[in-house]
Design a protein around this motif. Structure first.
Motif, PDB file in Angstrom:
ATOM      1  N   ALA A  36       0.922  -1.283   0.048  1.00 40.21           N
ATOM      2  CA  ALA A  36      -0.182   0.061  -0.096  1.00 40.21           C
ATOM      3  C   ALA A  36       0.756   1.331  -0.098  1.00 40.21           C
ATOM      4  O   ALA A  36       0.483   2.301  -0.517  1.00 40.21           O
ATOM      5  CB  ALA A  36      -0.785  -0.162   1.146  1.00 40.21           C
ATOM      6  N   GLN A  37       2.077   1.154   0.579  1.00 35.71           N
ATOM      7  CA  GLN A  37       2.999   2.308   0.666  1.00 35.71           C
ATOM      8  C   GLN A  37       3.651   2.373  -0.813  1.00 35.71           C
ATOM      9  O   GLN A  37       4.024   3.677  -1.036  1.00 35.71           O
ATOM     10  CB  GLN A  37       4.024   2.162   1.555  1.00 35.71           C
ATOM     11  N   LEU A  38       3.641   1.628  -1.719  1.00 36.75           N
ATOM     12  CA  LEU A  38       4.365   1.825  -3.021  1.00 36.75           C
ATOM     13  C   LEU A  38       3.155   2.451  -3.909  1.00 36.75           C
ATOM     14  O   LEU A  38       1.858   2.604  -3.687  1.00 36.75           O
ATOM     15  CB  LEU A  38       4.554   0.591  -3.681  1.00 36.75           C
ATOM     16  N   GLY A  39       3.889   3.341  -5.000  1.00 38.90           N
ATOM     17  CA  GLY A  39       3.024   3.780  -5.981  1.00 38.90           C
ATOM     18  C   GLY A  39       2.212   2.870  -6.672  1.00 38.90           C
ATOM     19  O   GLY A  39       2.386   1.703  -6.942  1.00 38.90           O
ATOM     20  N   PRO A  40       1.086   3.145  -7.217  1.00 38.42           N
ATOM     21  CA  PRO A  40       0.165   2.330  -7.956  1.00 38.42           C
ATOM     22  C   PRO A  40       0.739   1.940  -9.248  1.00 38.42           C
ATOM     23  O   PRO A  40       1.536   2.734 -10.173  1.00 38.42           O
ATOM     24  CB  PRO A  40      -0.860   3.299  -8.299  1.00 38.42           C
ATOM     25  N   LEU A  41       0.402   0.698  -9.883  1.00 41.17           N
ATOM     26  CA  LEU A  41       0.778   0.161 -11.180  1.00 41.17           C
ATOM     27  C   LEU A  41      -0.335   0.430 -12.118  1.00 41.17           C
ATOM     28  O   LEU A  41      -1.346   0.710 -12.029  1.00 41.17           O
ATOM     29  CB  LEU A  41       0.979  -1.239 -11.004  1.00 41.17           C
ATOM     30  N   SER A  42       0.544   0.415 -13.602  1.00 45.19           N
ATOM     31  CA  SER A  42      -0.385   0.367 -14.592  1.00 45.19           C
ATOM     32  C   SER A  42      -1.071  -1.259 -14.761  1.00 45.19           C
ATOM     33  O   SER A  42      -0.345  -2.205 -14.428  1.00 45.19           O
ATOM     34  CB  SER A  42      -0.004   0.704 -15.836  1.00 45.19           C
ATOM     35  N   PRO A  43      -2.180  -1.395 -15.462  1.00 45.02           N
ATOM     36  CA  PRO A  43      -2.563  -2.882 -15.556  1.00 45.02           C
ATOM     37  C   PRO A  43      -1.448  -3.489 -16.244  1.00 45.02           C
ATOM     38  O   PRO A  43      -1.278  -4.760 -16.270  1.00 45.02           O
ATOM     39  CB  PRO A  43      -3.857  -2.714 -16.540  1.00 45.02           C
ATOM     40  N   ALA A  44      -0.600  -2.969 -17.631  1.00 45.59           N
ATOM     41  CA  ALA A  44       0.424  -3.654 -18.111  1.00 45.59           C
ATOM     42  C   ALA A  44       1.547  -4.074 -17.010  1.00 45.59           C
ATOM     43  O   ALA A  44       2.025  -5.329 -17.296  1.00 45.59           O
ATOM     44  CB  ALA A  44       0.851  -3.075 -19.285  1.00 45.59           C
ATOM     45  N   GLU A  45       1.863  -3.223 -16.288  1.00 49.45           N
ATOM     46  CA  GLU A  45       2.873  -3.664 -15.411  1.00 49.45           C
ATOM     47  C   GLU A  45       2.141  -4.792 -14.258  1.00 49.45           C
ATOM     48  O   GLU A  45       2.984  -5.878 -13.916  1.00 49.45           O
ATOM     49  CB  GLU A  45       3.207  -2.443 -14.336  1.00 49.45           C
ATOM     50  N   LEU A  46       1.002  -4.678 -13.852  1.00 48.27           N
ATOM     51  CA  LEU A  46       0.423  -5.555 -13.024  1.00 48.27           C
ATOM     52  C   LEU A  46       0.168  -6.992 -13.553  1.00 48.27           C
ATOM     53  O   LEU A  46       0.785  -8.107 -13.124  1.00 48.27           O
ATOM     54  CB  LEU A  46      -0.874  -5.227 -12.582  1.00 48.27           C
ATOM     55  N   ASP A  47       0.214  -7.102 -15.132  1.00 48.97           N
ATOM     56  CA  ASP A  47       0.080  -8.438 -15.660  1.00 48.97           C
ATOM     57  C   ASP A  47       1.294  -9.079 -15.686  1.00 48.97           C
ATOM     58  O   ASP A  47       1.380 -10.343 -15.938  1.00 48.97           O
ATOM     59  CB  ASP A  47      -0.395  -7.849 -17.306  1.00 48.97           C
ATOM     60  N   GLY A  48       2.592  -8.432 -15.699  1.00 54.70           N
ATOM     61  CA  GLY A  48       3.807  -8.748 -15.790  1.00 54.70           C
ATOM     62  C   GLY A  48       4.330  -9.543 -14.355  1.00 54.70           C
ATOM     63  O   GLY A  48       5.551 -10.055 -14.399  1.00 54.70           O
ATOM     64  N   TRP A  73      -8.182  -6.290 -20.691  1.00 55.93           N
ATOM     65  CA  TRP A  73      -9.334  -6.510 -19.899  1.00 55.93           C
ATOM     66  C   TRP A  73      -9.053  -7.158 -18.583  1.00 55.93           C
ATOM     67  O   TRP A  73      -8.025  -7.765 -18.503  1.00 55.93           O
ATOM     68  CB  TRP A  73     -10.189  -7.618 -20.761  1.00 55.93           C
ATOM     69  N   MET A  74     -10.013  -6.756 -17.519  1.00 51.94           N
ATOM     70  CA  MET A  74      -9.603  -7.215 -16.168  1.00 51.94           C
ATOM     71  C   MET A  74     -11.084  -7.351 -15.695  1.00 51.94           C
ATOM     72  O   MET A  74     -11.997  -6.979 -16.137  1.00 51.94           O
ATOM     73  CB  MET A  74      -8.884  -5.862 -15.381  1.00 51.94           C
ATOM     74  N   ILE A  75     -11.037  -8.313 -14.533  1.00 52.26           N
ATOM     75  CA  ILE A  75     -12.143  -8.518 -13.682  1.00 52.26           C
ATOM     76  C   ILE A  75     -12.335  -7.737 -12.694  1.00 52.26           C
ATOM     77  O   ILE A  75     -11.201  -7.652 -11.736  1.00 52.26           O
ATOM     78  CB  ILE A  75     -12.305 -10.066 -13.645  1.00 52.26           C
ATOM     79  N   VAL A  76     -13.023  -6.720 -12.331  1.00 54.01           N
ATOM     80  CA  VAL A  76     -13.180  -5.897 -11.440  1.00 54.01           C
ATOM     81  C   VAL A  76     -14.322  -6.254 -10.461  1.00 54.01           C
ATOM     82  O   VAL A  76     -15.411  -6.158 -10.905  1.00 54.01           O
ATOM     83  CB  VAL A  76     -12.979  -4.296 -11.933  1.00 54.01           C
ATOM     84  N   ASN A  77     -14.050  -6.117  -9.166  1.00 53.43           N
ATOM     85  CA  ASN A  77     -14.924  -6.596  -8.297  1.00 53.43           C
ATOM     86  C   ASN A  77     -15.336  -5.187  -7.805  1.00 53.43           C
ATOM     87  O   ASN A  77     -14.609  -4.402  -7.033  1.00 53.43           O
ATOM     88  CB  ASN A  77     -14.557  -7.537  -7.137  1.00 53.43           C
ATOM     89  N   ASP A 116     -13.155 -18.036  -9.933  1.00 54.64           N
ATOM     90  CA  ASP A 116     -11.849 -18.615 -10.763  1.00 54.64           C
ATOM     91  C   ASP A 116     -11.925 -17.766 -11.918  1.00 54.64           C
ATOM     92  O   ASP A 116     -12.574 -17.918 -12.913  1.00 54.64           O
ATOM     93  CB  ASP A 116     -12.353 -20.186 -11.094  1.00 54.64           C
ATOM     94  N   ILE A 117     -10.962 -16.846 -11.944  1.00 53.74           N
ATOM     95  CA  ILE A 117     -10.805 -15.884 -13.091  1.00 53.74           C
ATOM     96  C   ILE A 117     -10.615 -16.442 -14.458  1.00 53.74           C
ATOM     97  O   ILE A 117     -11.030 -16.097 -15.495  1.00 53.74           O
ATOM     98  CB  ILE A 117      -9.401 -14.809 -12.855  1.00 53.74           C
ATOM     99  N   ALA A 118      -9.852 -17.566 -14.633  1.00 58.36           N
ATOM    100  CA  ALA A 118      -9.701 -18.365 -16.001  1.00 58.36           C
ATOM    101  C   ALA A 118     -10.914 -18.903 -16.346  1.00 58.36           C
ATOM    102  O   ALA A 118     -11.249 -18.669 -17.342  1.00 58.36           O
ATOM    103  CB  ALA A 118      -8.831 -19.439 -15.552  1.00 58.36           C
ATOM    104  N   GLU A 119     -11.946 -19.331 -15.439  1.00 58.29           N
ATOM    105  CA  GLU A 119     -13.251 -19.874 -15.948  1.00 58.29           C
ATOM    106  C   GLU A 119     -14.028 -18.463 -16.357  1.00 58.29           C
ATOM    107  O   GLU A 119     -14.896 -18.944 -17.219  1.00 58.29           O
ATOM    108  CB  GLU A 119     -13.899 -20.544 -14.645  1.00 58.29           C
ATOM    109  N   ALA A 170      -5.005 -12.046 -15.274  1.00 56.79           N
ATOM    110  CA  ALA A 170      -5.285 -13.194 -14.484  1.00 56.79           C
ATOM    111  C   ALA A 170      -5.505 -12.891 -13.081  1.00 56.79           C
ATOM    112  O   ALA A 170      -5.412 -14.066 -12.289  1.00 56.79           O
ATOM    113  CB  ALA A 170      -4.051 -14.183 -14.610  1.00 56.79           C
ATOM    114  N   TYR A 171      -5.975 -11.803 -12.533  1.00 55.85           N
ATOM    115  CA  TYR A 171      -6.184 -11.662 -11.247  1.00 55.85           C
ATOM    116  C   TYR A 171      -7.484 -10.816 -10.961  1.00 55.85           C
ATOM    117  O   TYR A 171      -7.703  -9.867 -11.763  1.00 55.85           O
ATOM    118  CB  TYR A 171      -5.226 -10.721 -10.644  1.00 55.85           C
TER     119      TYR A 171
END
Length: 245
Positions: A46-58, A106-110, A164-167, A178-179
């Motif tokens: 939480a103390q770190l800077g936010p990531l972009s979706p592309a950075e998260l995916d890697g 694309w992402m699954i957002v809750n 189940d994100i894959a499903e 995938a998250y």
């Protein structure tokens, strides 16, 4: 060992139960350490800077990473995670596909929890049609949940029993991150008070103390019965010897 005669049955009971109680105590201590590690990781991320979706995916370990999103929700496809409770009320969590404008991912957002008091009436929610800037964080479960019925209903919005994100991507017929991303409180979120853990490390330690206390009580009772039985046997022999003389 003349002063200790517990008997066969109490001995078998103690041999069966005592290792289990001790194991449960150490298991709770281990779970408490795991939860403490989770909370520390969440606080550090939480103390770190936010990531972009592309950075998260890697990332190989994205848990609790904060992400900034800019894009649109897919209003045609929604998943409703059933049997979620808040303050004793039953409801669902709303998960929707979201496409990031910059990366096209694309992402699954809750979007959070929605009450569903009457199951005869579909839960009410709306989906913003405009482009949005959102803040979210990556949720990675510790393991797959145990579910008896792993089937998925048809139609939209679609009721599901587990995530189940894959499903979910397979049901949508597309690929994506995938998250699961959980929204932080904001205009597009419903009730988004996400607990990092369902039980605190202190609660696990408390349960460990209870299991160890039960083990100690069982052992103390076993010793007491053994000593008491030995005394009863000596007394009976003494009385028998006295009457025989």
């Amino acid at each position: 060992m003349r002063g200790f005669r517990p008997g066969l049955l109490p001995t078998l009971v103690v041999l069966a139960l005592l290792p289990v109680l001790v194991w449960l105590g150490f298991w709770q201590l281990e779970r408490g350490e795991q939860k403490r590690d989770m909370l520390e990781r969440q606080e550090a991320r939480a103390q770190l800077g936010p990531l972009s979706p592309a950075e998260l995916d890697g990332l190989t370990d994205p848990a609790y990473s904060r992400v900034h999103l800019q894009g649109r929700f897919d209003a045609e496809h929604s998943f409703l995670l059933d049997s979620r409770t808040r303050d004793g009320q039953v409801g669902v969590e709303l998960l929707q596909p979201f496409q990031d404008q910059a990366s096209g991912l694309w992402m699954i957002v809750n979007r959070g929890w929605i009450p569903w008091p009457d199951r005869r009436i579909p839960p009410e929610f709306d989906t913003p049609g405009q482009a949005l800037k959102l803040a979210a964080w990556a949720y990675v479960p510790s393991g797959k949940p145990f579910v008896l019925d792993r089937g998925m209903a048809e139609g939209w919005p679609r009721l599901i029993n587990y995530v189940d994100i894959a499903e979910l991507w397979e049901a949508l017929g597309r690929e994506g991150v995938a998250y699961e991303l959980r929204l932080e409180p904001g205009p597009a979120a419903y009730r988004a008070d996400w607990p990092v853990t369902s039980m605190s490390p202190a609660q696990h330690r408390g349960y460990a103390v209870q299991w160890f206390a039960l083990a100690a009580a069982l052992l103390a009772l076993f010793i007491y019965l053994g000593v008491h039985q030995a005394r009863e046997n000596r007394h009976a022999r003494h009385e028998s010897d006295r009457h025989s003389t």
